[in-house]
Design an enzyme around this catalytic site. Structure first.
Site, PDB file in Angstrom:
ATOM      1  N   TYR B 151       0.678  -1.119  -0.155  1.00  0.00           N
ATOM      2  CA  TYR B 151      -0.066  -0.128  -0.082  1.00  0.00           C
ATOM      3  C   TYR B 151       0.999   1.150  -0.024  1.00  0.00           C
ATOM      4  O   TYR B 151       1.747   1.473   0.947  1.00  0.00           O
ATOM      5  CB  TYR B 151      -0.830   0.043   1.189  1.00  0.00           C
ATOM      6  N   ASP B 236      -1.091  -6.051   9.439  1.00  0.00           N
ATOM      7  CA  ASP B 236      -2.358  -5.086   9.193  1.00  0.00           C
ATOM      8  C   ASP B 236      -3.434  -5.974   8.494  1.00  0.00           C
ATOM      9  O   ASP B 236      -3.334  -6.665   7.572  1.00  0.00           O
ATOM     10  CB  ASP B 236      -1.878  -4.094   7.909  1.00  0.00           C
ATOM     11  N   ILE B 238      -6.810  -5.191   7.970  1.00  0.00           N
ATOM     12  CA  ILE B 238      -7.800  -4.380   7.826  1.00  0.00           C
ATOM     13  C   ILE B 238      -8.919  -4.808   6.778  1.00  0.00           C
ATOM     14  O   ILE B 238     -10.001  -4.604   6.494  1.00  0.00           O
ATOM     15  CB  ILE B 238      -7.463  -2.878   7.703  1.00  0.00           C
ATOM     16  N   LYS B 275     -12.642  -0.759   5.679  1.00  0.00           N
ATOM     17  CA  LYS B 275     -12.645  -1.471   4.570  1.00  0.00           C
ATOM     18  C   LYS B 275     -13.702  -2.514   4.601  1.00  0.00           C
ATOM     19  O   LYS B 275     -14.791  -2.821   4.110  1.00  0.00           O
ATOM     20  CB  LYS B 275     -11.400  -2.345   4.221  1.00  0.00           C
TER      21      LYS B 275
END
Lengths: 484, 483
Positions: B151, B236, B238, B275
């Site tokens: 990302y 992460d 998410i 998300k």
């Protein structure tokens, strides 16, 4: 295996969060034994929290009459999706406009604010940190007049690596910041090889409850201009001014004098003026385009929830509501301030003459056993343990003179204020009686012993009292939990 | 009065480009902003496919809100709580909020693990969470390993204000971009040689931009790697609840409960509702750490980015509703699966492949390598500009994710309705077919050298698009000149 200490960063393992000071014992005392008018009338009254709880009814009424301001009501839910999706760091345009308008109205319409200069921060806490990241490098310094809000130590320095250089003030001139003091502090710092990048000052002041006079503000602006350093003015108490003298914002001053606007920045918030600390509405308003640009990018780390932006955009756009709210809130704060200070005067307790804020700056130096900070801490522990009031000792605000205490009055109802006053009266009168009964030559010995035994006995009683937790958090929370 | 010019008026952080916005990547965004698609008002505008948003389930949320007025402090039913909530700024967060988030995290992992509400720390979105974790775990100059592609926002979030570095761990398409032990060791060793102290490894699972999940073996290998080196593992997660088909998502929280020996003080999860729920605007970032000191420190730091108490209250209410949450998670997966299917099938019809192991996320990882004029980053960017300006889709080029192989693109599909997706597909199909035709016509004319050059240069000539003042390099109107 390497031990835990090196596993984490220096920032994580140092004391920069500021919570290890003895200051926080007062909070613990409150958490263990919080006052409640019926459930726990002997508990500790919280007077260490600068909250504005006097005008919620006005907000509640407005909310009832404006259901479309919420994205959760039947009237507003059609906006839920767009709002929930909105994470643009420019913020909702209507939010920025409403904030700019509100800021102007708080300053009596004497200045206007440009919505495009409104940048969000995670509460004033996040806003203060953000502006430091924009203006200063690790190791650079900011001058901060004392006494100042304790959490500046955390907000301005912890993760930024910026240093604070205190600029001391004295009660002899009502703790006003002087040019001499600023110059001396600046010169000393520069002489020691410290790069001073700016001056940050709260106006109205926390903890003094005073506002800066026009001439002082002009002096500050000249001072920073001459040295080409920044001026950050924390104006989060702007609308808590409760007496007829008007607040003068730095925004007004720069319209009146020659000044490099690239050096001027305002930190704002709705936590005090509106009484909404939970909503985390911090604002950085800078006259420097680059700071606005950079600040905006940084605001991603602490944007205001779009749900909250949406609500406040509508509320603060309602001019009539805002006008009435500001006037009424002012009036109620004035009334409460009056009631409290008069009650104190009855027992010869004086406060610094203030005209803003949610607290008084109380002068108790005549009650100190010794005119030192140890003396102040001792008196403070007595106030917490025996008088059962959580007040904030001046040393926690880096005050240079012992004996001053900040006492908040706007986070409670009238009855609680009365209860607090009653306890203060009882304490002062008892202190006088005890003092009068004793022959002089025994006084010192008595005082020493009494101090110890009195404190010890009451402290034990305090510890033995029932364990009552605050309804809001079952976990004993640290004081910087609720800032200011 | 003459004012001194002072180049050092602002901080280095302010004047540097650590914010990451100077990359050409943002041209796509600008093109969209200047000419945004609208089905009726601007049907020829740029379709936004560069935004990983989840907009598929808002109807469920809206229905829930209508049935649960007490969730809001602004309804008549909920207004009595307004005051208590509005003054609540305790950095522990509302207990009911923490409880609800812990429960939701568990449900998002099929209830295979439980989470302790007391380890939940708030932050300003996942953005704030990542920065906060970096501040807690690393000093300036120290580094985190990050598998590529990753990302783009990590460059800002982990490094900008913290001074921490990121060291890429290269992953390749030849093995579906899996994170290998070798790649980890190589990156770690390189850092050591450069005298950079590695403090941790950051993985995104499910992956952005790949849309894949880490298998159990890889996760175990990663855990053993960090344990051996005594470095942190930040996961992460998410996109955890966006896993829409088999295999099941395996959270790091499951791995550490199992066989693997692990120093729990090294394990941290970053989570968010942006998300899984589709609420990026609400800034609900979460740090979940198994390290008590980190929880304690992060909690203090969270003051810089607490979740609005109004939002905490709403979320607490919503995520405590077990029935709703279960239904939502299930529908979310179903709709994502359907959308993914439609999109990838549409692409397959014109021979466009996506990473086949993807089963999560809000995007596909599209393989356009064979469309590149040259297998370089420049070739990728050139193709990308064609896609933006001619196909009028804002997609994200692989190079912006630091992918080491040119030609991959992340294309988001969950931030639009079915019709818009169809429009996007039809534009892609048209583009591919045209480009096939053009290739065939070119072959027919039997040249190799010069015409190909002029053809290419015609296509890649710099023209000013009528839509944006920024010179954009490509036009795809082949005007072939016969030899």
């Amino acid at each position: 295996m390497v031990s835990g200490g090196q596993l984490l960063s220096k920032i994580a393992t140092n004391e920069g969060h500021g919570e290890n000071s003895p200051y926080f014992d007062g909070w613990k005392a409150y958490d263990r034994n919080p006052f409640h008018p019926t459930d726990n009338p002997d508990g500790v009254i919280q007077m260490g929290l600068a909250e504005n709880q006097l005008s919620f009814d006005l907000i509640r009424d407005w909310i009832k009459q404006n259901p479309e301001a919420s994205i959760c009501t039947v009237d507003g839910v059609h906006k839920f999706k767009d709002t929930a999706n909105f994470q643009d760091y420019h913020g909702l345009p209507e939010f920025r406009k409403a904030i700019a308008k509100f800021m102007g109205m708080v300053r009596g319409g004497r200045v206007t604010f440009d919505p495009d200069r409104v940048v969000m921060g995670g509460g004033a806490t996040g806003a203060n940190e953000l502006i430091m990241f924009c203006l200063a490098d690790h190791g650079d310094a900011f001058l901060v007049p004392t006494p100042y809000y304790p959490a500046f130590d955390r907000d301005l320095t912890w993760r930024t690596g910026v240093q604070i250089i205190p600029v001391d003030s004295c009660s002899s001139n009502k703790f006003q910041v002087t040019k001499n003091a600023l110059e001396a502090a600046y010169d000393r710092a520069q002489g020691a090889g410290i790069n001073v990048k700016g001056l940050i000052i709260a106006n109205p002041s926390n903890p003094l409850g005073t506002v800066l006079e026009r001439e002082t503000l002009k002096d500050l602006v000249s001072f920073i201009n001459e040295r080409n350093i920044h001026l950050v003015v924390d104006e989060i108490y702007a609308a808590t001014i409760f007496s007829s003298s008007s607040f003068i914002s730095v925004a007004e001053i720069i319209e009146e004098m020659d000044c490099n606007r690239n050096l001027i920045h305002i930190v704002y918030s709705l936590s005090k003026d509106m009484g909404l600390p939970g909503f985390r509405v911090g604002i950085v308003y800078s006259y420097n385009d680059e700071v606005v640009r950079c600040g905006r990018k940084m605001s991603s780390f602490g944007l205001v929830s779009s749900q909250t932006q949406y609500l406040l955009a509508r509320m603060l756009s309602d001019e009539e509501f805002v006008k009435n709210f500001l006037a009424e809130s002012s009036r109620r704060l004035n009334k409460r301030h009056s009631m409290f200070t008069k009650g104190l005067e009855q027992v010869r307790i004086n406060c610094l003459k203030g005209n803003a804020g949610l607290y008084v700056w109380m002068d108790l130096h005549h009650l100190l056993k010794e005119p030192t900070f140890d003396g102040e801490m001792t008196l403070w522990r007595v106030i917490i343990d025996q008088v059962r009031l959580n007040v904030s000792p001046g040393c926690s605000f880096h005050c240079k003179e012992p004996g001053w205490f900040r006492v908040c009055f706007a986070n409670m109802d009238d009855q609680t204020v009365e209860a607090a006053l009653k306890r203060i009266r009882a304490f002062v009168c008892k202190g006088k009686e005890d003092h009068q009964e004793m022959p002089t030559k025994n006084k010192q010995r008595w005082q020493r012993n009494l101090r110890l035994s009195f404190s010890a006995r009451r402290f034990e009683e305090g510890v033995k009292s029932p364990h009552v937790m605050s309804p809001h958090s079952p976990i004993p929370h640290s004081p910087l939990v609720r800032a200011k | 009065m003459v004012f001194k010019l002072n180049n050092q008026l602002l901080s280095k952080i302010a004047t540097g480009n650590g914010h990451g916005e100077d990359s050409p990547y943002f041209d796509g965004w600008k093109a969209y902003d200047e000419d945004p698609y609208h089905p009726t008002k601007n049907p020829k505008g740029v379709i936004q496919m560069g935004l990983a948003e989840n907009q598929l389930c808002f109807d469920l949320i809206q229905e829930w809100l209508k049935n649960n007025p007490k969730a809001s402090i602004c309804t008549p039913e909920g207004a009595e709580e307004f005051r208590d909530i509005a003054i609540f700024q305790d950095y522990h967060g509302l207990p009911e909020f923490r409880n609800a988030v812990a429960k939701f995290m568990a449900k998002g992992r099929g209830n295979r693990v439980t989470f302790d509400p007391d380890r939940i720390v708030m932050s300003g979105g996942a953005t704030g969470a990542h920065e906060m974790v970096a501040f807690c775990l690393a000093d300036p100059g120290e580094a985190f390993l990050v598998p590529t592609p990753y990302y783009p926002g990590f460059d800002r979030d982990l490094r900008w204000r913290t001074g921490v570095q990121l060291i890429p761990v290269e992953c390749e398409s030849s093995n579906q971009f899996k994170v290998t032990r070798k790649a980890l060791e190589d990156a770690y060793d390189t850092a050591q040689l450069d005298n950079i102290r590695v403090k941790g490894l950051l993985i995104t699972n499910p992956s952005n931009p790949l849309g894949t999940i880490l298998d159990r073996e890889t996760l175990k290998s990663i855990v053993s790697f960090v344990n051996e080196k005594n470095i942190h593992l930040v996961c992460d997660e998410i996109y955890a609840a966006t896993v829409f088909s088999q295999p099941d998502f395996v959270s790091i929280s499951e791995i550490i409960e199992e066989e693997v020996e692990c120093n729990l003080d090294l394990i941290h999860i970053v989570y968010s509702l942006s998300k899984d729920m589709g609420f990026p605007g609400f800034r609900v970032g979460i740090i979940y750490s198994y390290n008590d000191a980190v929880v304690s420190c992060a909690r203090k730091m969270s003051s810089f980015g607490l979740v609005s108490s109004q939002t905490q209250h709403l979320i607490a209410s919503m995520l405590s509703d077990d029935e709703f949450v279960e239904k939502f998670i299930m529908q979310n997966k179903k709709r994502l699966a359907t959308r993914y299917s439609s999109f990838t099938n549409g692409l397959a019809q014109v021979g466009i492949k996506c990473l086949k192991t993807s089963n999560a996320g809000l995007f596909v990882w599209m393989d356009l390598r064979r469309l590149l004029k040259e297998q370089t980053v420049e070739g990728e960017i050139a193709l990308w500009r064609v896609i933006i300006n001619n196909v009028k889709l804002n997609v994200s080029p692989g190079s912006s994710f630091r992918c080491t192989e040119p030609g991959w693109f992340r294309v988001c599909f969950a931030n639009m309705d079915d019709q818009t997706m169809e429009v996007a597909l039809s534009r892609i199909k048209t583009f591919i077919l045209k480009s096939k035709e053009a290739k065939m016509s070119v072959k027919k004319l039997c040249w190799q050298g010069s015409l190909k050059l002029s053809f290419s240069s015609r296509i890649y000539d710099e023209i000013i698009s009528p839509h944006s003042p920024i010179p954009i390099r490509l036009s795809f109107e082949p005007e072939l000149e016969p030899v």
